[in-house]
Design a protein around this motif. Structure first.
Motif, short mmCIF file in Angstrom:
data_model
loop_
_atom_site.label_atom_id
_atom_site.label_comp_id
_atom_site.label_asym_id
_atom_site.label_seq_id
_atom_site.Cartn_x
_atom_site.Cartn_y
_atom_site.Cartn_z
N UNK A 142 53.65 35.67 36.87
CA UNK A 142 52.83 36.78 36.24
C UNK A 142 51.45 36.81 36.66
N UNK A 143 50.84 35.54 36.78
CA UNK A 143 49.42 35.24 36.88
C UNK A 143 49.27 33.67 37.26
N UNK A 144 48.03 33.41 37.65
CA UNK A 144 47.66 31.95 37.87
C UNK A 144 46.90 31.54 36.80
N UNK A 145 47.13 30.56 36.17
CA UNK A 145 46.29 29.85 35.18
C UNK A 145 44.64 29.78 35.52
N UNK A 146 44.39 29.59 36.70
CA UNK A 146 42.99 29.62 37.22
C UNK A 146 42.65 30.92 37.61
N UNK A 147 43.31 31.73 37.31
CA UNK A 147 42.79 33.20 37.84
C UNK A 147 41.87 33.77 36.77
N UNK A 148 40.88 34.37 36.97
CA UNK A 148 40.25 35.41 35.98
C UNK A 148 40.98 36.25 35.31
N UNK A 149 40.39 36.44 33.93
CA UNK A 149 41.33 37.28 33.09
C UNK A 149 40.79 38.61 33.20
N UNK A 150 39.64 38.87 33.72
CA UNK A 150 39.19 40.27 33.75
C UNK A 150 40.06 41.29 34.46
N UNK A 151 40.76 40.84 35.39
CA UNK A 151 41.61 42.04 35.89
C UNK A 151 42.73 42.53 34.85
N UNK A 152 43.14 41.71 33.81
CA UNK A 152 44.17 42.08 33.21
C UNK A 152 43.59 42.70 31.71
N UNK A 153 42.33 43.12 31.61
CA UNK A 153 41.68 43.61 30.52
C UNK A 153 41.33 44.97 30.61
N UNK A 154 41.25 45.59 29.67
CA UNK A 154 40.54 47.04 29.59
C UNK A 154 39.17 47.17 29.16
N UNK A 155 38.64 45.89 29.03
CA UNK A 155 37.04 45.89 28.85
C UNK A 155 36.53 44.73 29.86
N UNK A 156 35.23 44.71 30.20
CA UNK A 156 34.70 43.72 30.78
C UNK A 156 34.41 42.46 29.90
N UNK A 157 34.77 41.25 30.23
CA UNK A 157 34.55 39.97 29.65
C UNK A 157 33.50 39.35 30.41
N UNK A 158 32.44 38.72 30.20
CA UNK A 158 31.45 38.00 30.88
C UNK A 158 30.56 37.41 29.88
N UNK A 159 30.04 35.96 29.98
CA UNK A 159 29.20 35.36 29.39
C UNK A 159 27.79 35.76 29.80
N UNK A 160 26.94 36.64 29.00
CA UNK A 160 25.83 37.25 29.51
C UNK A 160 24.92 36.18 30.07
N UNK A 161 25.05 34.84 29.90
CA UNK A 161 24.17 33.94 30.48
C UNK A 161 24.57 33.11 31.77
N UNK A 162 25.84 33.70 32.10
CA UNK A 162 26.37 33.42 33.48
C UNK A 162 27.57 34.18 33.75
N UNK A 163 26.79 35.71 34.03
CA UNK A 163 27.74 36.58 34.27
C UNK A 163 28.54 36.64 35.56
N UNK A 164 28.29 35.73 36.48
CA UNK A 164 29.09 35.56 37.68
C UNK A 164 30.12 34.67 37.60
N UNK A 165 30.19 33.86 36.54
CA UNK A 165 31.33 32.92 36.37
C UNK A 165 32.38 33.20 35.69
N UNK A 166 33.59 33.49 36.20
CA UNK A 166 34.60 34.12 35.57
C UNK A 166 35.25 33.27 34.49
N UNK A 167 36.00 33.98 33.43
CA UNK A 167 36.57 33.02 32.58
C UNK A 167 38.05 33.19 32.76
N UNK A 168 38.82 32.20 32.93
CA UNK A 168 39.90 31.96 33.26
C UNK A 168 41.27 31.94 32.04
N UNK A 169 42.41 31.84 32.50
CA UNK A 169 43.13 31.70 31.47
C UNK A 169 43.47 30.26 31.05
N UNK A 170 42.99 29.27 31.98
CA UNK A 170 42.82 27.82 31.58
C UNK A 170 41.89 27.66 30.72
#
Length: 392
Positions: free
Chosen positions: A112-140
């Motif tokens: 269904x997804x990869x554990x090292x894949x960013x979770x953002x594509x599966x959300x209905x809002x944008x998830x980002x650490x404001x101090x590191x907006x370009x570093x995606x948060x993954x399932x792992x």
């Protein structure tokens, strides 16, 4: 789950703030005088309960994919003198995270997804650490508590519903907490300054997000998905996600020690149910542990592939891992027990303390539930019982 400064383990999701008014002295029941030991195991458990003044306790042991032993001790309710049985349903608190993690890993294993894949594509809002907006948060990242999502504001806001389930939908909590401008958003309080993936920081909100993601990906509430694909195959008939769904006759009354008297406290409901709201009997959770310790299968029912089950138990040592842990896996952790690193997860809330241990080498799982707030004495007792059971 609240930090425990005793260098043992984080066992409480919140500060144990619920304090009742002392009632008339009630007898402690964790003593041989209240139960005649059947064997050496009973005698040992009752002795440890007595030392820690634990009113009621349930014990389960699984080995090689089958439940080997389940027993109840003491009282589920002191005033009514209702004993703990193998069907008594306890709030297992943060052990819930191991179930949530297993569901996420199973879905990844199914493609269904990869554990090292960013979770953002599966959300209905944008998830980002404001101090590191370009570093995606993954399932792992979420599974291993290295997502950079911080519980700082989560602990400051009282999300508790006393005596009942939370009325706040999980989606509302997450969007109010993780989206800038949300009700619980705080610049610098909802995310750490560390980049996602770089630093260990235990996160209940992160596991709330995992529960929400499962719903988004499967198209059904994670609780329904778990009932269908985990609880039903394993025969887990006494496991529920809501306080209201626990039958009174199976409910474990919760106790806090007030002036050396075990005093009832109300259960508390939280909106992040996938982080710690599961209620279960010792028979049920031991069946789950039987599969977790046995390559994903118990009594012929497979809930995880052997590869997925093994992956969950692979321990890593991310930066920031506290010294009382020896490793972090996918949901599961490891810490020393009897001088040996043991895979485990503990849970705690007002009036309860629980623990689950796995030994994949011997394919053994041990579950221990108690209905008394954690204390130094109860930690020692629970660890002693777990160590004894793992060495049987």
């Amino acid at each position: 789950m609240q930090a425990d400064t005793s260098a043992d383990c984080r066992i409480s999701r919140r500060n144990l703030l619920a304090r009742g008014v002392a009632v008339a002295a009630l007898p402690l029941v964790a003593h041989p005088a209240f139960a005649r030991p059947r064997d050496e195991i009973d005698a040992f458990v009752l002795e440890e309960m007595g030392k820690a003044k634990i009113p009621g306790l349930a014990l389960g042991v699984a080995r090689r994919g089958a439940v080997q032993l389940t027993r109840g001790y003491g009282f589920a309710d002191i005033a009514g003198r209702r004993p703990v049985t193998v069907d008594t349903m306890f709030h297992i608190a943060s052990i819930t995270k191991t179930v949530t993690a297993a569901v996420v890993v199973a879905l990844a294993d199914a493609g269904k997804f990869d554990l090292d894949e960013p979770v953002n594509p599966y959300l209905d809002f944008t998830l980002a650490n404001p101090a590191h907006p370009d570093t995606p948060i993954t399932f792992r990242h979420l599974l291993m508590h290295v997502s950079s999502i911080s519980d700082q504001i989560y602990y400051q806001v009282d999300f508790r519903e006393r005596g009942k389930d939370s009325l706040m939908p999980l989606a509302d909590l997450l969007k109010a907490y993780l989206v800038p401008g949300g009700r619980y958003w705080s610049e610098g309080g909802n995310f750490s300054t560390a980049a996602p993936g770089s630093m260990w920081d235990y996160s209940n909100v992160g596991y709330g997000l995992l529960g929400y993601l499962v719903g988004r990906i499967t198209g059904e509430d994670m609780r329904d998905h778990v009932r269908r694909y985990f609880f039903a195959p394993l025969g887990m008939r006494h496991s529920v996600w809501k306080i209201a769904d626990v039958p009174d006759k199976l409910r474990a009354t919760l106790y806090d020690m007030v002036e050396d008297v075990p005093t009832p406290v109300e259960p508390v409901g939280f909106p992040d149910w996938s982080s710690g709201m599961l209620r279960s009997s010792i028979v049920d959770l031991t069946r789950f542990l039987a599969a977790a310790a046995n390559g994903g299968v118990a009594d012929g029912a497979r809930i995880l592939s052997a590869a997925a089950a093994a992956q969950m138990l692979e321990m890593r040592t991310p930066a920031g891992l506290p010294d009382w842990l020896t490793g972090q896996g996918l949901g599961w952790m490891a810490s020393e027990l009897g001088g040996v690193p043991r895979i485990n997860h503990w849970g705690g809330d007002p009036g309860l303390f629980t623990a689950a241990y796995l030994d994949p080498a011997t394919r053994t799982g041990v579950a221990i539930f108690s209905n008394m707030s954690a204390s130094a004495e109860s930690r020692t007792a629970i660890k002693a019982i777990a160590d004894r059971m793992l060495k049987l």
